[in-house]
Write a protein that holds these residues in place. Structure first.
Motif, PDB file in Angstrom:
ATOM      1  N   GLU A 127       1.036  -1.100   0.106  1.00  0.00           N
ATOM      2  CA  GLU A 127       0.189  -0.576  -0.007  1.00  0.00           C
ATOM      3  C   GLU A 127       1.003   0.956  -0.109  1.00  0.00           C
ATOM      4  N   ARG A 128       0.615   2.362  -1.074  1.00  0.00           N
ATOM      5  CA  ARG A 128       1.340   3.217  -0.757  1.00  0.00           C
ATOM      6  C   ARG A 128       0.365   4.782  -1.028  1.00  0.00           C
ATOM      7  N   GLY A 129       1.072   5.692  -0.833  1.00  0.00           N
ATOM      8  CA  GLY A 129       0.532   6.878  -0.400  1.00  0.00           C
ATOM      9  C   GLY A 129       0.042   7.063   1.404  1.00  0.00           C
ATOM     10  N   GLY A 130       0.433   6.271   2.592  1.00  0.00           N
ATOM     11  CA  GLY A 130       0.030   6.743   3.326  1.00  0.00           C
ATOM     12  C   GLY A 130      -1.383   5.709   3.486  1.00  0.00           C
ATOM     13  N   ASP A 133      -2.307   4.474   7.694  1.00  0.00           N
ATOM     14  CA  ASP A 133      -1.834   5.681   8.122  1.00  0.00           C
ATOM     15  C   ASP A 133      -4.031   6.134   8.141  1.00  0.00           C
ATOM     16  N   ARG A 134      -4.050   6.939   6.640  1.00  0.00           N
ATOM     17  CA  ARG A 134      -5.338   7.186   6.505  1.00  0.00           C
ATOM     18  C   ARG A 134      -6.283   6.365   6.723  1.00  0.00           C
ATOM     19  N   ARG A 135      -6.480   5.239   6.785  1.00  0.00           N
ATOM     20  CA  ARG A 135      -7.716   4.158   6.825  1.00  0.00           C
ATOM     21  C   ARG A 135      -7.605   3.583   8.563  1.00  0.00           C
ATOM     22  N   VAL A 136      -6.409   3.889   9.272  1.00  0.00           N
ATOM     23  CA  VAL A 136      -6.754   3.906  10.910  1.00  0.00           C
ATOM     24  C   VAL A 136      -7.224   5.151  11.259  1.00  0.00           C
ATOM     25  N   ASP A 137      -7.053   6.502  10.709  1.00  0.00           N
ATOM     26  CA  ASP A 137      -7.517   7.325  11.081  1.00  0.00           C
ATOM     27  C   ASP A 137      -9.075   7.773  10.677  1.00  0.00           C
ATOM     28  N   GLU A 287     -11.860  10.743   6.254  1.00  0.00           N
ATOM     29  CA  GLU A 287     -12.867  10.421   5.095  1.00  0.00           C
ATOM     30  C   GLU A 287     -12.103  11.498   3.425  1.00  0.00           C
ATOM     31  N   LEU A 288     -11.444  12.757   3.546  1.00  0.00           N
ATOM     32  CA  LEU A 288     -10.842  13.341   2.974  1.00  0.00           C
ATOM     33  C   LEU A 288      -9.642  12.464   1.831  1.00  0.00           C
ATOM     34  N   ARG A 289      -9.223  12.020   3.228  1.00  0.00           N
ATOM     35  CA  ARG A 289      -7.334  11.835   3.029  1.00  0.00           C
ATOM     36  C   ARG A 289      -7.340  10.714   2.659  1.00  0.00           C
ATOM     37  N   LEU A 290      -8.101   9.863   3.335  1.00  0.00           N
ATOM     38  CA  LEU A 290      -8.340   8.103   2.484  1.00  0.00           C
ATOM     39  C   LEU A 290      -8.662   8.229   1.053  1.00  0.00           C
ATOM     40  N   ALA A 291      -9.702   9.103   0.395  1.00  0.00           N
ATOM     41  CA  ALA A 291      -9.442   9.052  -0.417  1.00  0.00           C
ATOM     42  C   ALA A 291      -8.982   9.768  -1.502  1.00  0.00           C
ATOM     43  N   GLN A 292      -7.942  10.712  -0.441  1.00  0.00           N
ATOM     44  CA  GLN A 292      -6.973  11.132  -1.775  1.00  0.00           C
ATOM     45  C   GLN A 292      -5.825  10.048  -1.374  1.00  0.00           C
ATOM     46  N   ALA A 293      -5.755   8.974  -0.853  1.00  0.00           N
ATOM     47  CA  ALA A 293      -4.455   8.651  -0.357  1.00  0.00           C
ATOM     48  C   ALA A 293      -4.843   6.406  -1.379  1.00  0.00           C
ATOM     49  N   ARG A 294      -6.294   6.846  -1.857  1.00  0.00           N
ATOM     50  CA  ARG A 294      -6.439   5.386  -2.873  1.00  0.00           C
ATOM     51  C   ARG A 294      -6.371   6.134  -3.869  1.00  0.00           C
ATOM     52  N   SER A 327      -6.168   6.992 -10.082  1.00  0.00           N
ATOM     53  CA  SER A 327      -6.498   8.219  -9.603  1.00  0.00           C
ATOM     54  C   SER A 327      -8.187   8.794 -10.433  1.00  0.00           C
ATOM     55  N   SER A 328      -8.630   8.273 -11.557  1.00  0.00           N
ATOM     56  CA  SER A 328      -9.539   8.441 -11.375  1.00  0.00           C
ATOM     57  C   SER A 328     -10.858   8.445 -11.405  1.00  0.00           C
ATOM     58  N   ARG A 329     -10.838   7.880 -10.383  1.00  0.00           N
ATOM     59  CA  ARG A 329     -11.949   6.234 -10.328  1.00  0.00           C
ATOM     60  C   ARG A 329     -12.490   6.740  -8.461  1.00  0.00           C
ATOM     61  N   GLU A 330     -11.289   7.617  -8.110  1.00  0.00           N
ATOM     62  CA  GLU A 330     -11.689   8.429  -6.432  1.00  0.00           C
ATOM     63  C   GLU A 330     -11.575   9.753  -6.909  1.00  0.00           C
ATOM     64  N   ARG A 331     -12.351  10.185  -8.185  1.00  0.00           N
ATOM     65  CA  ARG A 331     -12.818  11.369  -8.174  1.00  0.00           C
ATOM     66  C   ARG A 331     -14.241  11.646  -7.359  1.00  0.00           C
ATOM     67  N   GLY A 332     -15.079  10.568  -7.964  1.00  0.00           N
ATOM     68  CA  GLY A 332     -16.650  11.061  -7.046  1.00  0.00           C
ATOM     69  C   GLY A 332     -16.234  11.100  -5.710  1.00  0.00           C
ATOM     70  N   ASN A 333     -15.509   9.937  -4.910  1.00  0.00           N
ATOM     71  CA  ASN A 333     -15.621   9.799  -3.634  1.00  0.00           C
ATOM     72  C   ASN A 333     -14.421  11.233  -3.076  1.00  0.00           C
ATOM     73  N   LEU A 334     -14.125  11.753  -3.574  1.00  0.00           N
ATOM     74  CA  LEU A 334     -12.907  13.161  -3.339  1.00  0.00           C
ATOM     75  C   LEU A 334     -13.983  13.947  -3.233  1.00  0.00           C
ATOM     76  N   ALA A 335     -14.580  14.364  -4.023  1.00  0.00           N
ATOM     77  CA  ALA A 335     -15.640  15.146  -4.569  1.00  0.00           C
ATOM     78  C   ALA A 335     -17.018  15.195  -3.230  1.00  0.00           C
ATOM     79  N   GLU A 336     -17.257  13.904  -2.882  1.00  0.00           N
ATOM     80  CA  GLU A 336     -18.471  13.783  -1.577  1.00  0.00           C
ATOM     81  C   GLU A 336     -17.997  14.141  -0.516  1.00  0.00           C
ATOM     82  N   ALA A 337     -16.222  13.673  -0.033  1.00  0.00           N
ATOM     83  CA  ALA A 337     -15.368  14.086   0.818  1.00  0.00           C
ATOM     84  C   ALA A 337     -15.915  15.682   1.599  1.00  0.00           C
TER      85      ALA A 337
END
Length: 454
Positions: A127-130, A133-137, A287-294, A327-337
């Protein structure tokens, strides 16, 4: 004048020389007396208040609620579940062991298993991008939000227990007033009977006094039923099916001081209902940081050993895979967060507007109840009691009528009931203020013997 012959409840007939107006009143009184055995039977069916059990205080009922109410056990289980999810979120992806068989059981040269290639592989997702840690947070923020919600639910239940306790105290006091009103009605009937027997009062006055006495008894019975119901509601609030406790112990007439409105408003800023927005904001940010990490795809690496059956040779196998377009598949999750984060501020502002308005209303009602209690105690009740005594004195000497005496007694009972209602209203508003500001501390007036409690 006419002579009325009317049957007594026992079946006897008696003649009465009486006027038409008084005759109507006597008929109504006789009808009421005829129903007294039924009312007495209904009163006997009601469960009496057990006064042999030791009195219970507000702190004690709160302790019982903590120990026995299912809400507390339910929220403790929810918090353990959230803690378990936090623990689970900290686990790394498990390595995978794979077995692959190729070129077996085909046709021609690949028939059977002689031409097969068997690969034993081991792979691990990196797993990359932390992301870990983001999931634990996020799990920690969700746990903290749930703990805050549980504390709010506990505060609500404690406030409900306190309100029910004040209701019981009020009903106990109301029952005492109705009992004293019954005693006054009985004393009035005794005095009227003596005057009738001495030919100093008409016979109709005794009938009216009997009607007043029975009405007072009915009100006393109703007050006892109200007390039994409020005790059952208190039992339900502390998690019990039965009101297995003694009388509520407290003093409604002790009104503790309350801080100024500005101080209460400052406390409102740190109340659990407001702080939950901070927990919600932390959850949305996680949740926003987790979406960014994904957006940073994980890399899967593998290595293995391959055996060629036809030559009995061994070889090493290496593999690596990386998902495309992660990256593009997380676009909706980022906007929602991001939208959820923008929602927190307006929601908190709206809640604060409603809470401060409610706090101000409760504060005004509290001050009005204090003023009403003090006015009743210091000016109204002394005047009412003096008027009752003077009216009774004048009636015994024939200067006042029975109607004036009964009006004085009714006014005495009414003002005492208003005093109890005002005191109960004060404590009810105080409990609501304590709940709103996150400080559900029992008021000294309601729990006057609590300092000795553990």
């Amino acid at each position: 004048m006419r002579t009325l012959v009317h049957p007594c409840p026992g079946g006897f007939m008696f003649p009465l020389p009486i006027s038409s107006r008084a005759r109507t009143r006597l008929i109504c009184a006789a009808m009421l007396l005829a129903y007294l055995p039924i009312l007495d039977a209904r009163a006997a069916d009601a469960a009496p208040l057990d006064r042999t059990t030791a009195p219970i205080t507000l702190v004690q009922v709160l302790q019982r609620a903590e120990a026995h109410h299912p809400l507390f056990a339910s929220w403790r289980a929810r918090e353990r579940a959230a803690q378990a999810r936090h623990l689970q979120a900290g686990l790394k992806p498990s390595p995978e062991l794979g077995l692959t068989v190729e070129n077996a059981f085909g046709t021609g040269a690949l028939s059977g298993y002689t031409g097969a290639e068997t690969t034993l592989s081991f792979s691990q997702l990196i797993e990359r991008g932390g992301l870990l840690d983001r999931r634990v947070d996020r799990a920690a923020a969700e746990r903290d939000l749930l703990i805050g919600a549980g504390e709010i639910a506990r505060l609500d239940l404690r406030a409900e227990v306190a309100r029910r306790f004040v209701h019981v105290l009020s009903d106990q006091a109301q029952l005492g007033i109705t009992h004293q009103a019954t005693v006054l009605a009985q004393e009035t009937l005794d005095e009227v009977t003596r005057r009738v027997e001495a030919a100093r009062a008409p016979l109709a006055e005794r009938s009216r006094s009997r009607v007043s006495l029975e009405r007072a008894r009915l009100e006393e019975e109703h007050a006892e039923h109200e007390l039994l119901s409020s005790r059952r509601h208190l039992a339900a609030a502390i998690g019990s099916m039965q009101a297995d406790f003694g009388p509520a112990e407290g003093d409604l007439m002790t009104l503790p001081p309350v801080a100024d409105f500005e101080v209460l408003l400052a406390r409102l800023q740190a109340a659990p209902d407001v702080l939950r927005f901070a927990s919600a904001a932390r959850l949305r940010e996680s949740e926003l940081r987790l979406a960014q990490a994904r957006r940073t795809a994980g890399l899967r690496l593998g290595a293995g050993l391959r055996r060629l059956e036809n030559s009995d040779d061994l070889g090493l196998v290496f593999s690596a895979s990386l998902p495309l377009f992660a990256s593009s598949r997380e676009r909706g999750n980022l906007a929602e967060a991001e939208a959820h984060i923008e929602q927190i501020g307006p929601d908190r502002e709206q809640a604060m507007l409603l809470a401060q308005a409610q706090l101000y209303e409760l504060y005004q009602e509290l001050n009005h109840a204090r003023l009403e209690v003090n006015t009743q105690r210091e000016r109204v009740l002394p005047a009412v009691e003096e008027a009752l005594e003077q009216t009774r004195f004048a009636y015994e000497r024939g200067r006042y009528s029975l109607l004036e005496l009964r009006n004085a007694q009714i006014e005495w009972a009414t003002q005492h009931r208003l005093l109890i209602q005002a005191a109960a209203g004060f404590h009810g508003n105080l409990i609501e203020i304590q709940r709103l500001t996150g400080a559900p501390v029992p008021s000294p007036g309601v729990a006057r013997a609590e300092s000795s409690q553990p």
